[in-house]
Design a protein around this motif. Structure first.
Motif, PDB file in Angstrom:
ATOM      1  N   THR A  85       0.869  -1.170   0.000  1.00  0.00           N
ATOM      2  CA  THR A  85       0.000   0.000   0.000  1.00  0.00           C
ATOM      3  C   THR A  85       0.908   1.222   0.000  1.00  0.00           C
ATOM      4  O   THR A  85       2.005   1.186   0.569  1.00  0.00           O
ATOM      5  CB  THR A  85      -0.959  -0.015   1.203  1.00  0.00           C
ATOM      6  N   ASP A 104      -5.774   4.996   1.283  1.00  0.00           N
ATOM      7  CA  ASP A 104      -4.394   5.035   0.774  1.00  0.00           C
ATOM      8  C   ASP A 104      -4.240   6.358   0.030  1.00  0.00           C
ATOM      9  O   ASP A 104      -4.693   6.499  -1.104  1.00  0.00           O
ATOM     10  CB  ASP A 104      -4.146   3.842  -0.145  1.00  0.00           C
ATOM     11  N   ARG A 109      -6.719   5.472  -3.368  1.00  0.00           N
ATOM     12  CA  ARG A 109      -7.609   4.321  -3.335  1.00  0.00           C
ATOM     13  C   ARG A 109      -8.070   4.046  -1.898  1.00  0.00           C
ATOM     14  O   ARG A 109      -7.483   4.536  -0.930  1.00  0.00           O
ATOM     15  CB  ARG A 109      -6.914   3.084  -3.906  1.00  0.00           C
ATOM     16  N   MET A 111      -8.810   0.611   0.457  1.00  0.00           N
ATOM     17  CA  MET A 111      -8.369  -0.775   0.410  1.00  0.00           C
ATOM     18  C   MET A 111      -8.891  -1.548   1.629  1.00  0.00           C
ATOM     19  O   MET A 111      -9.325  -0.956   2.612  1.00  0.00           O
ATOM     20  CB  MET A 111      -6.842  -0.831   0.358  1.00  0.00           C
ATOM     21  N   GLU A 121      -7.251  -5.994  -1.138  1.00  0.00           N
ATOM     22  CA  GLU A 121      -8.120  -5.609  -2.250  1.00  0.00           C
ATOM     23  C   GLU A 121      -8.185  -4.093  -2.371  1.00  0.00           C
ATOM     24  O   GLU A 121      -8.132  -3.378  -1.361  1.00  0.00           O
ATOM     25  CB  GLU A 121      -9.548  -6.104  -2.017  1.00  0.00           C
ATOM     26  N   THR A 122      -8.356  -3.611  -3.591  1.00  0.00           N
ATOM     27  CA  THR A 122      -8.677  -2.211  -3.839  1.00  0.00           C
ATOM     28  C   THR A 122     -10.155  -2.112  -4.165  1.00  0.00           C
ATOM     29  O   THR A 122     -10.628  -2.732  -5.119  1.00  0.00           O
ATOM     30  CB  THR A 122      -7.840  -1.644  -4.994  1.00  0.00           C
ATOM     31  N   GLN A 125     -10.730   3.271  -6.629  1.00  0.00           N
ATOM     32  CA  GLN A 125      -9.512   3.843  -7.206  1.00  0.00           C
ATOM     33  C   GLN A 125      -9.886   5.189  -7.818  1.00  0.00           C
ATOM     34  O   GLN A 125     -10.675   5.251  -8.762  1.00  0.00           O
ATOM     35  CB  GLN A 125      -8.938   2.922  -8.283  1.00  0.00           C
TER      36      GLN A 125
END
Length: 301
Positions: A85, A104, A109, A111, A121-122, A125
């Motif tokens: 990350t 993040d 993003r 997460m 996982e994202t 975005q």
């Protein structure tokens, strides 16, 4: 009879980066961890006996991480390694699904992962690449989850004091056939905010709380709003003012209290409506994330 313990867990980003705990009146401070790389968000899983926190690392580099320790500070473990990350910020432990969620910032993003750091996982975005990374309106910071309503909430703070901050929400899981960069279920709940940071939910009363570190009068505040207001009636209620760049917030909905940190090193305790304000700690360094936990009787901290 040994009574259960109510503790606050607080991150301090200066002085080499520390995680410490205190009683809710500010007494019995104990430093649990040192040497954190600009820690920002903290969460506690009482059942498993773990404290989690994010390390921003160097914000211009892709070197963020997430670590975990036991409630007494032992068994320090990196669960999301450096670079998995980019610049992880505020952190949320979702007890129902047993997941960690975080914003993040430079990664643009939102997460999540399992509690052992697997299945990263994202979910959202907001941008891609260096050009987008320079656009601070795409930076994701605060995050929280409503498992009952099935929603993920997050903040995009915008440039410092610019009045371009947003609070948004979307479904907890990606819709079938859609990507994190192109999902059609995102709602903008608030925009034009000074600089929103951390989020918390009172799920019983369906109220959203957040800190804002932007310019007064709407910034350097704690705010709240109904999670599901009538259409067109989203107006933040300012609860606390005159913070010195407010960052973390933690709610005690059963006790009707909230706890707030600011970068000047203060921890505030107030009622949920902002009344009965009290500084329980002052000048503790650059304070960021805060979490509250009720620990079982006999827990060593």
């Amino acid at each position: 009879m040994t009574r259960r313990q109510e503790r606050l867990f607080v991150l301090e980003a200066s002085s080499g980066g520390r995680l410490f705990s205190v009683n809710t009146d500010g007494t019995e401070k104990k430093v649990l961890v040192t040497g954190c790389r600009i820690p920002d968000g903290v969460a506690v899983d009482v059942v498993a006996g773990h404290i989690y926190w994010t390390n921003m690392g160097i914000p211009s580099e892709n070197d963020g991480s997430i670590e975990r320790v036991d409630l007494d500070g032992g068994n320090r473990t990196t669960i999301v390694p450096s670079g998995a990350t980019y610049t992880p910020k505020q952190l949320h432990f979702e007890a129902t699904g047993r997941k960690l969620y975080w914003g993040d910032r430079e990664g643009m993003r939102v997460m999540r992962c399992d509690l052992d750091g697997s299945n990263v996982e994202t979910l959202v975005q907001t941008g891609q690449g260096e050009n987008d990374r320079r656009d601070e309106t795409k930076w994701c910071v605060g995050v929280t989850v409503d498992p009952v309503g099935g929603h993920l909430y997050w903040t995009q703070k915008g440039p410092s004091d610019a009045g371009l901050g947003k609070i948004l929400r979307t479904g907890i899981d990606l819709p079938a056939g859609e990507s994190a960069a192109e999902r059609g279920d995102i709602e903008v709940l608030f925009e034009g905010l000074p600089e929103p940071i951390d989020l918390e939910l009172d799920l019983a009363e369906r109220v959203l709380y957040w800190t804002d570190r932007g310019d007064p009068p709407r910034g350097n505040t704690v705010n709240r709003s109904p999670m599901d207001p009538p259409a067109g009636q989203r107006t933040p209620e300012i609860l606390l003012t005159h913070l010195m760049e407010g960052i973390g917030i933690a709610l005690d909905t059963d006790g009707g209290r909230m706890y707030v940190t600011d970068l000047a090193g203060n921890v505030y305790a107030t009622d949920l409506d902002g009344s009965n304000r009290r500084e329980i700690l002052i000048l503790q360094g650059n304070l960021t994330g805060i979490a509250r936990a009720v620990l079982p009787a006999g827990t060593r901290v």
